[in-house]
Design a protein around this motif. Sequence first.
Motif, PDB file in Angstrom:
ATOM      1  N   PRO A  77       0.817  -1.226   0.000  1.00 12.78           N
ATOM      2  CA  PRO A  77       0.000   0.000   0.000  1.00 12.78           C
ATOM      3  C   PRO A  77       0.850   1.276   0.000  1.00 12.78           C
ATOM      4  CG  PRO A  77      -0.882  -1.556   1.593  1.00 12.78           C
ATOM      5  CD  PRO A  77       0.411  -2.135   1.081  1.00 12.78           C
ATOM      6  N   ARG A  80       1.950   1.994  -3.480  1.00 12.92           N
ATOM      7  CA  ARG A  80       0.840   2.477  -4.322  1.00 12.92           C
ATOM      8  C   ARG A  80       0.441   3.909  -4.005  1.00 12.92           C
ATOM      9  NH1 ARG A  80      -2.772  -3.058  -4.591  1.00 12.92           N
ATOM     10  NH2 ARG A  80      -1.153  -4.269  -5.614  1.00 12.92           N
ATOM     11  N   ARG A  81       0.690   4.335  -2.783  1.00 12.76           N
ATOM     12  CA  ARG A  81       0.374   5.712  -2.428  1.00 12.76           C
ATOM     13  C   ARG A  81       1.222   6.698  -3.211  1.00 12.76           C
ATOM     14  NH1 ARG A  81      -0.604   5.532   4.090  1.00 12.76           N
ATOM     15  NH2 ARG A  81      -2.061   3.816   3.962  1.00 12.76           N
ATOM     16  N   LEU A  93     -17.271   4.916  -8.334  1.00 14.35           N
ATOM     17  CA  LEU A  93     -18.336   4.455  -7.435  1.00 14.35           C
ATOM     18  C   LEU A  93     -19.606   5.235  -7.733  1.00 14.35           C
ATOM     19  CD1 LEU A  93     -16.263   4.150  -4.154  1.00 14.35           C
ATOM     20  CD2 LEU A  93     -16.919   2.347  -5.743  1.00 14.35           C
ATOM     21  N   ALA A 108      -8.520   7.358   1.900  1.00 19.14           N
ATOM     22  CA  ALA A 108      -7.989   5.996   2.074  1.00 19.14           C
ATOM     23  C   ALA A 108      -6.571   5.990   2.610  1.00 19.14           C
ATOM     24  CB  ALA A 108      -8.051   5.256   0.750  1.00 19.14           C
TER      25      ALA A 108
ATOM     26  N   ARG B 199     -19.822  -4.182  -2.137  1.00 22.26           N
ATOM     27  CA  ARG B 199     -18.883  -3.051  -2.157  1.00 22.26           C
ATOM     28  C   ARG B 199     -17.489  -3.470  -2.614  1.00 22.26           C
ATOM     29  NH1 ARG B 199     -19.820  -0.250   3.500  1.00 22.26           N
ATOM     30  NH2 ARG B 199     -18.273   1.194   2.685  1.00 22.26           N
ATOM     31  N   LYS B 201     -16.157  -3.313  -5.538  1.00 18.81           N
ATOM     32  CA  LYS B 201     -15.514  -2.329  -6.415  1.00 18.81           C
ATOM     33  C   LYS B 201     -14.770  -1.283  -5.572  1.00 18.81           C
ATOM     34  CE  LYS B 201     -17.263   0.510 -10.161  1.00 18.81           C
ATOM     35  NZ  LYS B 201     -18.500   0.819 -10.889  1.00 18.81           N
ATOM     36  N   GLU B 202     -15.429  -0.868  -4.513  1.00 19.33           N
ATOM     37  CA  GLU B 202     -14.833   0.131  -3.623  1.00 19.33           C
ATOM     38  C   GLU B 202     -13.538  -0.417  -3.011  1.00 19.33           C
ATOM     39  OE1 GLU B 202     -17.769   1.718  -1.021  1.00 19.33           O
ATOM     40  OE2 GLU B 202     -16.242   2.351   0.406  1.00 19.33           O
ATOM     41  N   ILE B 205     -10.758  -0.274  -5.533  1.00 17.28           N
ATOM     42  CA  ILE B 205     -10.234   1.092  -5.691  1.00 17.28           C
ATOM     43  C   ILE B 205      -9.335   1.450  -4.504  1.00 17.28           C
ATOM     44  CG2 ILE B 205     -10.883   3.542  -5.752  1.00 17.28           C
ATOM     45  CD1 ILE B 205     -13.411   2.603  -7.284  1.00 17.28           C
ATOM     46  N   MET B 206      -9.804   1.088  -3.327  1.00 14.68           N
ATOM     47  CA  MET B 206      -9.005   1.380  -2.122  1.00 14.68           C
ATOM     48  C   MET B 206      -7.637   0.719  -2.211  1.00 14.68           C
ATOM     49  SD  MET B 206     -10.835   3.086   0.073  1.00 14.68           S
ATOM     50  CE  MET B 206     -11.780   2.858   1.516  1.00 14.68           C
ATOM     51  N   ARG B 207      -7.625  -0.506  -2.705  1.00 15.11           N
ATOM     52  CA  ARG B 207      -6.341  -1.223  -2.813  1.00 15.11           C
ATOM     53  C   ARG B 207      -5.425  -0.502  -3.798  1.00 15.11           C
ATOM     54  NH1 ARG B 207      -6.420  -5.918  -5.166  1.00 15.11           N
ATOM     55  NH2 ARG B 207      -4.503  -6.634  -4.212  1.00 15.11           N
ATOM     56  N   LEU B 208      -6.030  -0.051  -4.915  1.00 16.26           N
ATOM     57  CA  LEU B 208      -5.218   0.617  -5.943  1.00 16.26           C
ATOM     58  C   LEU B 208      -4.618   1.927  -5.446  1.00 16.26           C
ATOM     59  CD1 LEU B 208      -7.054   0.200  -9.357  1.00 16.26           C
ATOM     60  CD2 LEU B 208      -4.985  -0.923  -8.559  1.00 16.26           C
ATOM     61  N   VAL B 209      -5.370   2.651  -4.601  1.00 18.39           N
ATOM     62  CA  VAL B 209      -4.840   3.948  -4.172  1.00 18.39           C
ATOM     63  C   VAL B 209      -3.929   3.831  -2.951  1.00 18.39           C
ATOM     64  CG1 VAL B 209      -6.767   5.244  -5.167  1.00 18.39           C
ATOM     65  CG2 VAL B 209      -6.845   4.566  -2.763  1.00 18.39           C
ATOM     66  N   GLY B 210      -3.774   2.620  -2.424  1.00 16.50           N
ATOM     67  CA  GLY B 210      -2.785   2.423  -1.357  1.00 16.50           C
ATOM     68  C   GLY B 210      -3.353   2.375   0.048  1.00 16.50           C
ATOM     69  N   ALA B 211      -4.637   2.043   0.167  1.00 22.61           N
ATOM     70  CA  ALA B 211      -5.189   1.892   1.526  1.00 22.61           C
ATOM     71  C   ALA B 211      -4.670   0.593   2.117  1.00 22.61           C
ATOM     72  CB  ALA B 211      -6.709   1.872   1.477  1.00 22.61           C
ATOM     73  N   THR B 212      -4.403   0.599   3.402  1.00 28.31           N
ATOM     74  CA  THR B 212      -3.905  -0.630   4.039  1.00 28.31           C
ATOM     75  C   THR B 212      -5.073  -1.599   4.239  1.00 28.31           C
ATOM     76  OG1 THR B 212      -4.278   0.291   6.205  1.00 28.31           O
ATOM     77  CG2 THR B 212      -2.066   0.542   5.319  1.00 28.31           C
ATOM     78  N   PHE B 215      -7.290  -0.666   7.110  1.00 26.85           N
ATOM     79  CA  PHE B 215      -8.144   0.477   6.817  1.00 26.85           C
ATOM     80  C   PHE B 215      -9.367   0.044   5.999  1.00 26.85           C
ATOM     81  CE2 PHE B 215      -9.517   4.031   4.256  1.00 26.85           C
ATOM     82  CZ  PHE B 215      -9.558   5.070   5.172  1.00 26.85           C
TER      83      PHE B 215
END
Lengths: 216, 282
Positions: A77, A80-81, A93, A108, B199, B201-202, B205-212, B215
């Motif tokens: 993660p 990716r950030r 969404l 996020a 959810r 899809k959400e 997206i979270m994984r792609l933007v770097g959410a742990t 989280f």
Amino acid sequence: MQILSIERVSLQYPQGIEALKEVSFELKKGELFTLVGPNGSGKTTLLKLIYMELFPTRGTVRVKGFSSSKIKSRDIPYLRRRLGIVPQATELLEERDVFENVALAMRAVGGKGIRRRVWEVLSQTGLSSRARSSPHQLSGGEAKRVAIARALVNQPFLLLADEPTGGIDQERAEGILFLLKRINRQGTAILLVTQDERVGQSLAGGILRIAQGRLI
Amino acid sequence: MAFDRLYGIKEVLFSFRRYPARFLVSLLTISLSLLLLGAFLCLTFNLKLTLRNLRAKVEIKAFLKDGITQSQMEELAGRVRLIQGVKDAILITKEEALLDLQREFGKEFIDDLGANPLPPSLRVRLREGWRKGEIVQGIAARIDSLDGVEDVEYGGKWLERLDRFVFHLLLLDLILGVIIGLSSFMSVSNVVSRTFLARRKEVEIMRLVGATRRFIQRPFLYEGLFQGFLGGVIGAVLLYLFFLLLSPQLPSEAILSPKVLGLQVGLGLAFGGLGGRFSFGR
């Protein structure tokens, strides 16, 4: 300064299919490259190796301080950030408006000053007037811009864009390419993958060609 | 971390506001499932209470030899009280035994008997946990071996039958408990998992933007906990109302213990939390 290095990378799926063979290239800070190739040539796979959704069976991918041979899954993660990823399917969404779709990427990662930064990036991508629109009210080109805005909002050093002009008309595609060029001029390196040779020519950066998993 | 938690709570509220129908259907499913579990727990609780009351009636009667003096009887009672598992030993003299008989069969019956044929006795009550067949048998044998004791009686056959019955009943109860508990857990977990799938899809997206992972997981965990808790509370209220409604038809000893209601809410919370966690793991 080198920000991405792909060293003799091969990827073989368990069924024995070799998706990538001995691929090597480098990307320096602020560079723009287009990776052109037909369907199934390994373009998206290569992007997935860069954001470490997949791992090479041979060779190493290095993205700034992160190496595919050493990275722990809990650190992915944090890699990716620092990247901006525009996936092939726009993936917005539906139940959130444009502003919230973009803000989600900052929320996020616990980003600060979300409001200010989201408005900034919406203005940069020409979406200020669409901030409160729902994704279903957007045109294909606008939806692509939202995906780009979402990828940009955390100020990545490298933007990975998978077919950002796919499925939209010529005029809107040109608008997207113009936007990407502007983003690149502001210092963000870009690696864009496409099937369309004209995209690479229009962007006027470096062009890499890929076929059957090999750079040619 | 505080930001993660706040975000998790906000996301749960967002999800409820955005999908009220899904939320209500989920809540109803969880509540009914926990109502069933609560009804079973209530039944088990009452069953155990009844069995305990039944066992409380288990006692040993030791008949003493004729001619035993009052002081010998008291000494004997004292020795019986020292036996492990004995709660109390009450001395019943010949006269008291006759009075008991008179109370039961009337004065005429006693007059017909002539002399008092009843021996003095000791009524031995046992501690809880010491009222099972083999243990009672052992204590009875020890009392029987004491000087001055003529005979002992403890309803051995009846106790054996009670033990067998209790064993089979508790085994059946345990099997049913496991089945109902598992089905409740699966039902709650399944409802929470469906929220997760809706959810997906959400999450991507979270994984792609770097959410742990933590989280991303948090809103699902909170949602599971909240739905499980609320489902447990509703299930407990429904169980209470059903109990009130049916109480005229139920035996007077039947009770709805607050422990059962608390357990219902607790299990709802645990099932919801585990459901949220497992759905994410899958």
